[in-house]
Design an enzyme around this catalytic site. Structure first.
Site, PDB file in Angstrom:
ATOM      1  CD  GLU A 118      -7.842   1.852   5.521  1.00 40.92           C
ATOM      2  OE1 GLU A 118      -7.040   0.878   5.829  1.00 40.92           O
ATOM      3  OE2 GLU A 118      -7.292   2.508   4.705  1.00 40.92           O
TER       4      GLU A 118
ATOM      5  CD  GLU B 200      -2.831   1.384   2.615  1.00 40.87           C
ATOM      6  OE1 GLU B 200      -2.499   0.797   3.567  1.00 40.87           O
ATOM      7  OE2 GLU B 200      -4.213   1.822   1.964  1.00 40.87           O
TER       8      GLU B 200
HETATM    9  C1  LER Z   1      -2.436   3.702   6.745  1.00 35.97           C
HETATM   10  O1  LER Z   1      -3.040   4.912   6.782  1.00 35.97           O
HETATM   11  C2  LER Z   1      -3.890   2.569   5.805  1.00 35.97           C
HETATM   12  O2  LER Z   1      -4.463   3.608   4.683  1.00 35.97           O
HETATM   13  C3  LER Z   1      -4.596   1.747   6.059  1.00 35.97           C
HETATM   14  O3  LER Z   1      -4.723   1.039   4.542  1.00 35.97           O
HETATM   15  C4  LER Z   1      -4.001   0.784   6.677  1.00 35.97           C
HETATM   16  O4  LER Z   1      -2.483   0.121   6.016  1.00 35.97           O
HETATM   17 MN    MN Z   2      -5.488   2.210   3.497  1.00 35.86          MN
END
Ligand code: LER
Ligand code: MN
Length: 263
Positions: A240, A145
């Protein structure tokens, strides 16, 4: 394209509220959930697998970052013992991901690189390669990521992630793009930049520029989804929101209301 929403998986003994959240996600029409897990050995795997399959929900991805933020495990730690524990933790996630058919996200477990960037990069690649080879044996994909510079000091952009996966040179390692981080780091709008990932885009996180639900800020999501469609992206897009407030229910509901109009 499939939709999921991030949920934290409770450690032994507090499964009921999680089950309720899963029922809601399924009722709202999500295809899956993304699982935030500290230590896969401490969760009730059988219950988790059964709950998801009863509700016809897929596990889109496993977020591993608590290994670092809670337990201090990173792939670049000065101590060889800690690096080994970090690799073991990721391998435990990979085993679980194998039974859930989900991908494994490498975010915060890359640790902090600033003390010696060259050494950190070497250690990161070494650890990642060991994990990715074991993931290959279990048919599991891993996604690095891109995270903004105020949280981590390496692989902040898609270009950096692409360079990294080229160096690892294993087909099961790709990219996780997160619209919140992209909006901070990328040199082009999110809908223009995302296309450079091509078929190495394994997973997408969506939050608005303020890290609230998509639609609560000013990111150009319509155009972003147009780009994903043009790329023939058929994997998961996952909501998220950080912090996950006011509640899982509220995040899941309002995101679905917004996303179903534009996906
Ligand atoms: C971290 O900021 C994030 O975006 C999450 O997806 C955790 O890895
Ligand atoms: Mn993330």
């Amino acid at each position: 394209m499939k939709l999921s929403v991030v949920a934290s998986v409770p450690e032994n003994g507090r499964f009921l509220p999680f089950e309720k959240s899963m029922k809601l996600a399924s009722r709202l029409g999500y295809d899956g959930v993304e699982l935030n897990i500290r230590d896969p050995r401490r969760i009730e795997e059988r219950k988790l697998v059964k709950t998801l399959s009863d509700l016809d929900l897929r596990a889109s991805c496993i977020i591993t970052g608590q290994g670092f933020t809670v337990d201090g495990l990173s792939l670049v730690d000065p101590s060889a013992r800690t690096r080994k524990l970090a690799v073991q933790r990721i391998k435990d996630h990979i085993l679980l991901a194998g039974s859930l058919s989900s991908i494994v996200l490498i975010g915060w477990m890359r640790g902090i690189w600033k003390y010696n960037r060259m050494r950190a990069r070497r250690r990161f690649l070494e650890g990642l390669r060991v994990c990715a080879e074991s993931a290959q044996d279990s048919g599991v994909l891993m996604g690095i990521e891109c995270i903004n510079r105020y949280e981590v000091d390496s692989i902040n952009t898609l270009d950096e992630a692409l360079a990294t996966i080229r160096e690892v040179d294993l087909g099961n390692v790709g990219i996780v793009a997160d619209t919140f981080h992209m909006n901070i780091e990328e040199d082009k709008p999110i809908y223009e930049k995302i296309v450079i990932c091509k078929n190495r885009l394994f997973h997408v996180h969506v939050a608005d520029n303020n890290r609230k639900v998509p639609g609560a800020g000013h990111l150009p999501f319509r155009r972003f989804f147009d780009s994903l469609r043009r790329m023939s992206y058929d994997r998961f897009v996952s909501v998220e929101v950080v912090p996950p407030e006011p509640s899982f229910a509220s995040i899941a509901e309002s995101s679905m209301t917004y996303l179903q109009k534009i996906v």
